[in-house]
Design a protein around this motif. Structure first.
Motif: not given
Length: 156
Positions: A77-98
């Motif tokens: 995230l670029d700080p100039s894009w805005g400030k959401p209430r919270t930011v949560t990140t995650a990494v998953r394995w698998g096919t993208a759409a599913e």
């Protein structure tokens, strides 16, 4: 009135995804919503005449990939894009759409903001469209962002 409290922005770290992430970040700030950023890692599928003879990747290979992706998500995230209430990140394995549809369901996402890569013709037929499948299968509305290659004007 429709309440949008949780926005999901999947990313593959491409310039297309970056543009969609920028929209999602701005929307999250304007709506006072939480922003979820997801990166999906593809599982390696053995190919060749005899898949049983393919070498198996050691577990640390997968962990290193996951660690690299998680570290990249911390700075996406670029700080100039805005400030959401919270930011949560995650990494998953698998096919993208599913993986994206499953994550949206699990996290009770209200809106998915995803980039379209603008493929057409034979490449679309052969590669399919992750965004198109997410639009069909997501448990919530999906906003697709087409990267036109132009900078988005500041909507302030």
């Amino acid at each position: 009135m429709i309440d949008i409290e949780r926005i999901l922005a999947p990313t593959d770290f491409s310039t297309h995804a970056q543009q969609a992430l920028r929209y999602a970040c701005d929307l999250a700030e304007r709506l006072g919503a939480d922003l979820y950023i997801l990166h999906v890692l593809s599982e390696i599928v053995p190919t060749g005449p005899d898949p049983l003879l393919m070498p198996v990747m050691p577990p640390q290979f997968y962990q290193e990939d996951e660690d690299r992706a998680a570290k990249s998500l911390e700075t996406v995230l670029d700080p100039s894009w805005g400030k959401p209430r919270t930011v949560t990140t995650a990494v998953r394995w698998g096919t993208a759409a599913e993986a994206i549809v499953d994550y949206a369901s699990e996290q009770k996402i209200d809106l998915v903001v995803i980039a379209t890569h603008g493929r057409s013709g034979l490449s679309h037929v052969l590669l399919g469209s992750v965004a198109e499948r997410i639009v069909r299968e997501a448990p919530c509305p999906v906003l697709t962002i087409r990267d036109t290659g132009k900078a988005r004007p500041n909507a302030s």
